[in-house]
Design a protein around this motif. Sequence first.
Motif, PDB file in Angstrom:
ATOM      1  N   PRO A 104       0.813  -1.221   0.000  1.00 47.27           N
ATOM      2  CA  PRO A 104       0.000   0.000   0.000  1.00 47.27           C
ATOM      3  C   PRO A 104       0.848   1.273   0.000  1.00 47.27           C
ATOM      4  O   PRO A 104       0.468   2.275  -0.622  1.00 47.27           O
ATOM      5  N   ASN A 105       2.006   1.229   0.682  1.00 47.04           N
ATOM      6  CA  ASN A 105       2.853   2.426   0.722  1.00 47.04           C
ATOM      7  C   ASN A 105       3.513   2.686  -0.621  1.00 47.04           C
ATOM      8  O   ASN A 105       3.646   3.834  -1.054  1.00 47.04           O
ATOM      9  N   ILE A 106       3.945   1.607  -1.311  1.00 45.80           N
ATOM     10  CA  ILE A 106       4.520   1.762  -2.656  1.00 45.80           C
ATOM     11  C   ILE A 106       3.463   2.356  -3.594  1.00 45.80           C
ATOM     12  O   ILE A 106       3.745   3.251  -4.386  1.00 45.80           O
ATOM     13  N   LEU A 107       2.245   1.848  -3.482  1.00 45.53           N
ATOM     14  CA  LEU A 107       1.139   2.346  -4.301  1.00 45.53           C
ATOM     15  C   LEU A 107       0.946   3.849  -4.065  1.00 45.53           C
ATOM     16  O   LEU A 107       0.840   4.635  -5.012  1.00 45.53           O
ATOM     17  N   SER A 108       0.911   4.248  -2.803  1.00 45.58           N
ATOM     18  CA  SER A 108       0.708   5.653  -2.462  1.00 45.58           C
ATOM     19  C   SER A 108       1.858   6.515  -2.947  1.00 45.58           C
ATOM     20  O   SER A 108       1.653   7.624  -3.468  1.00 45.58           O
ATOM     21  N   ALA A 109       3.100   6.002  -2.806  1.00 47.82           N
ATOM     22  CA  ALA A 109       4.277   6.764  -3.216  1.00 47.82           C
ATOM     23  C   ALA A 109       4.292   6.993  -4.728  1.00 47.82           C
ATOM     24  O   ALA A 109       4.594   8.094  -5.200  1.00 47.82           O
ATOM     25  N   VAL A 110       3.972   5.955  -5.496  1.00 48.67           N
ATOM     26  CA  VAL A 110       3.942   6.081  -6.954  1.00 48.67           C
ATOM     27  C   VAL A 110       2.861   7.075  -7.373  1.00 48.67           C
ATOM     28  O   VAL A 110       3.078   7.917  -8.254  1.00 48.67           O
ATOM     29  N   ALA A 111       1.696   7.001  -6.743  1.00 49.57           N
ATOM     30  CA  ALA A 111       0.591   7.910  -7.082  1.00 49.57           C
ATOM     31  C   ALA A 111       0.959   9.359  -6.787  1.00 49.57           C
ATOM     32  O   ALA A 111       0.536  10.280  -7.499  1.00 49.57           O
ATOM     33  N   ALA A 112       1.765   9.566  -5.743  1.00 45.46           N
ATOM     34  CA  ALA A 112       2.143  10.928  -5.362  1.00 45.46           C
ATOM     35  C   ALA A 112       3.219  11.521  -6.261  1.00 45.46           C
ATOM     36  O   ALA A 112       3.270  12.737  -6.456  1.00 45.46           O
ATOM     37  N   ARG A 113       4.068  10.677  -6.839  1.00 45.44           N
ATOM     38  CA  ARG A 113       5.232  11.171  -7.584  1.00 45.44           C
ATOM     39  C   ARG A 113       5.132  10.995  -9.103  1.00 45.44           C
ATOM     40  O   ARG A 113       5.766  11.717  -9.858  1.00 45.44           O
ATOM     41  N   HIS A 114       4.318  10.062  -9.541  1.00 47.23           N
ATOM     42  CA  HIS A 114       4.231   9.771 -10.978  1.00 47.23           C
ATOM     43  C   HIS A 114       3.601  10.949 -11.729  1.00 47.23           C
ATOM     44  O   HIS A 114       2.680  11.596 -11.220  1.00 47.23           O
ATOM     45  N   PRO A 115       4.049  11.232 -12.952  1.00 52.37           N
ATOM     46  CA  PRO A 115       3.512  12.371 -13.705  1.00 52.37           C
ATOM     47  C   PRO A 115       2.052  12.225 -14.132  1.00 52.37           C
ATOM     48  O   PRO A 115       1.383  13.221 -14.388  1.00 52.37           O
ATOM     49  N   SER A 116       1.557  10.990 -14.223  1.00 48.18           N
ATOM     50  CA  SER A 116       0.169  10.823 -14.675  1.00 48.18           C
ATOM     51  C   SER A 116      -0.675   9.920 -13.785  1.00 48.18           C
ATOM     52  O   SER A 116      -1.902  10.046 -13.760  1.00 48.18           O
ATOM     53  N   LEU A 117      -0.060   9.019 -13.075  1.00 47.18           N
ATOM     54  CA  LEU A 117      -0.825   8.162 -12.173  1.00 47.18           C
ATOM     55  C   LEU A 117      -1.152   8.917 -10.887  1.00 47.18           C
ATOM     56  O   LEU A 117      -0.330   9.654 -10.355  1.00 47.18           O
ATOM     57  N   ASN A 118      -2.363   8.691 -10.392  1.00 50.86           N
ATOM     58  CA  ASN A 118      -2.784   9.316  -9.136  1.00 50.86           C
ATOM     59  C   ASN A 118      -3.733   8.374  -8.418  1.00 50.86           C
ATOM     60  O   ASN A 118      -4.005   7.270  -8.893  1.00 50.86           O
ATOM     61  N   MET A 119      -4.239   8.793  -7.265  1.00 50.59           N
ATOM     62  CA  MET A 119      -5.093   7.923  -6.464  1.00 50.59           C
ATOM     63  C   MET A 119      -6.434   7.595  -7.118  1.00 50.59           C
ATOM     64  O   MET A 119      -7.141   6.701  -6.669  1.00 50.59           O
ATOM     65  N   LEU A 120      -6.765   8.293  -8.181  1.00 48.80           N
ATOM     66  CA  LEU A 120      -8.016   8.006  -8.876  1.00 48.80           C
ATOM     67  C   LEU A 120      -7.844   6.959  -9.972  1.00 48.80           C
ATOM     68  O   LEU A 120      -8.719   6.116 -10.181  1.00 48.80           O
ATOM     69  N   ASN A 121      -6.713   6.974 -10.678  1.00 50.22           N
ATOM     70  CA  ASN A 121      -6.564   6.069 -11.824  1.00 50.22           C
ATOM     71  C   ASN A 121      -5.542   4.956 -11.625  1.00 50.22           C
ATOM     72  O   ASN A 121      -5.446   4.061 -12.460  1.00 50.22           O
ATOM     73  N   ILE A 122      -4.785   4.995 -10.540  1.00 48.25           N
ATOM     74  CA  ILE A 122      -3.728   3.997 -10.357  1.00 48.25           C
ATOM     75  C   ILE A 122      -4.285   2.584 -10.168  1.00 48.25           C
ATOM     76  O   ILE A 122      -3.612   1.592 -10.444  1.00 48.25           O
ATOM     77  N   TRP A 123      -5.529   2.494  -9.744  1.00 48.29           N
ATOM     78  CA  TRP A 123      -6.129   1.186  -9.466  1.00 48.29           C
ATOM     79  C   TRP A 123      -6.357   0.353 -10.726  1.00 48.29           C
ATOM     80  O   TRP A 123      -6.587  -0.857 -10.647  1.00 48.29           O
ATOM     81  N   ASP A 124      -6.242   0.959 -11.889  1.00 47.73           N
ATOM     82  CA  ASP A 124      -6.460   0.235 -13.144  1.00 47.73           C
ATOM     83  C   ASP A 124      -5.191  -0.358 -13.738  1.00 47.73           C
ATOM     84  O   ASP A 124      -5.250  -1.000 -14.786  1.00 47.73           O
ATOM     85  N   ILE A 125      -4.043  -0.154 -13.092  1.00 55.39           N
ATOM     86  CA  ILE A 125      -2.826  -0.793 -13.582  1.00 55.39           C
ATOM     87  C   ILE A 125      -2.620  -2.114 -12.839  1.00 55.39           C
ATOM     88  O   ILE A 125      -3.205  -2.352 -11.786  1.00 55.39           O
ATOM     89  N   THR A 126      -1.785  -2.981 -13.401  1.00 55.39           N
ATOM     90  CA  THR A 126      -1.548  -4.289 -12.782  1.00 55.39           C
ATOM     91  C   THR A 126      -0.495  -4.173 -11.686  1.00 55.39           C
ATOM     92  O   THR A 126       0.254  -3.190 -11.617  1.00 55.39           O
ATOM     93  N   ILE A 127      -0.390  -5.212 -10.876  1.00 55.80           N
ATOM     94  CA  ILE A 127       0.599  -5.228  -9.802  1.00 55.80           C
ATOM     95  C   ILE A 127       2.012  -5.173 -10.368  1.00 55.80           C
ATOM     96  O   ILE A 127       2.884  -4.487  -9.818  1.00 55.80           O
ATOM     97  N   TYR A 128       2.252  -5.860 -11.490  1.00 57.09           N
ATOM     98  CA  TYR A 128       3.593  -5.811 -12.066  1.00 57.09           C
ATOM     99  C   TYR A 128       3.893  -4.421 -12.608  1.00 57.09           C
ATOM    100  O   TYR A 128       5.008  -3.915 -12.474  1.00 57.09           O
ATOM    101  N   GLN A 129       2.903  -3.788 -13.235  1.00 55.56           N
ATOM    102  CA  GLN A 129       3.097  -2.434 -13.741  1.00 55.56           C
ATOM    103  C   GLN A 129       3.415  -1.463 -12.608  1.00 55.56           C
ATOM    104  O   GLN A 129       4.210  -0.529 -12.783  1.00 55.56           O
ATOM    105  N   LEU A 130       2.810  -1.677 -11.441  1.00 55.02           N
ATOM    106  CA  LEU A 130       3.108  -0.829 -10.283  1.00 55.02           C
ATOM    107  C   LEU A 130       4.579  -0.955  -9.889  1.00 55.02           C
ATOM    108  O   LEU A 130       5.276   0.051  -9.713  1.00 55.02           O
ATOM    109  N   TYR A 131       5.047  -2.194  -9.740  1.00 52.80           N
ATOM    110  CA  TYR A 131       6.446  -2.405  -9.370  1.00 52.80           C
ATOM    111  C   TYR A 131       7.384  -1.855 -10.448  1.00 52.80           C
ATOM    112  O   TYR A 131       8.448  -1.311 -10.139  1.00 52.80           O
TER     113      TYR A 131
END
Length: 273
Positions: free
Chosen positions: A204-231
């Motif tokens: 959950p913390n990695i998910l939150s960190a990526v959503a906060a720093r990524h140029p296009s992913l955020n807490m609204l749309n990050i849920w549609d990517i796969t677990i491997y794409q997150l890593y």
Amino acid sequence: MKLDYGTLISISPLELKNGLSIRSPKLKEIAALTFPAYQSYLGVLLLDIESYYSSMDKNMTDYFSNYSHQEKQTILQIREEYEGLSEEEKDGIMPIDIFSFDGKLLNDIADSLSFFLECQLQYSHEHKGFIQTTGKETFCSISRDIYTLVVTLILQRNGIFPSQTELEKPKFKSELARKLFYRTKEAESKREKGKNTNASMDLPNILSAVAARHPSLNMLNIWDITIYQLYDQFKRLQNNTLYDIQSMSVAAWGDGKNNFDPAQWYKNLNNEN
């Protein structure tokens, strides 16, 4: 069998024979399942014979709390027979051969496989493998012979890459050598877990960190990517942050030693797995 990078980052399932379709679950599917349940599903797939018995020893009283006396005695008898085999004989034993006598574990494995394969499965002693329990256009099944392969592919699609030493069963010249090997392996495993138990590396913390720093992913749309794409994106952000720091340093102070690699930002990170 190691999957290629394109397959790993794809949202499309990996189609195998026997109606099997291995997917990398989306974050919204994991969230619906709950993160602890997802981790437990991966945990049962990571079990080998040694870790299975080691876990049993550490939790002996609690482990058998929901088993009948007969079920417990059967499991312990199978263990005694297994440990009485020669190393050559043990080489022919697969984890599923041992797990097939543990009804509760089989149910947990079936639940895990069903989630990752999107096919409701249960273990069949008659078929010596997992078979489909609900109607579907294509019938899916996992026989004893392909169980380990299927598990390995599932783990890869979830960003877990067992080392070659874990995939290959070592041969020992003596029982003492076997015990020393697994004692060392357990110590190494504890050290690795110690490195990764940092709360910063929790999913959950990695998910939150990526959503906060990524140029296009955020807490609204990050849920549609796969677990491997997150890593994958997490590693990319780490790599690019380092690249930005180095490039700014070079811009300010120069690169007299030629240590800066301008191609670092598109380095193939999949080679590190």
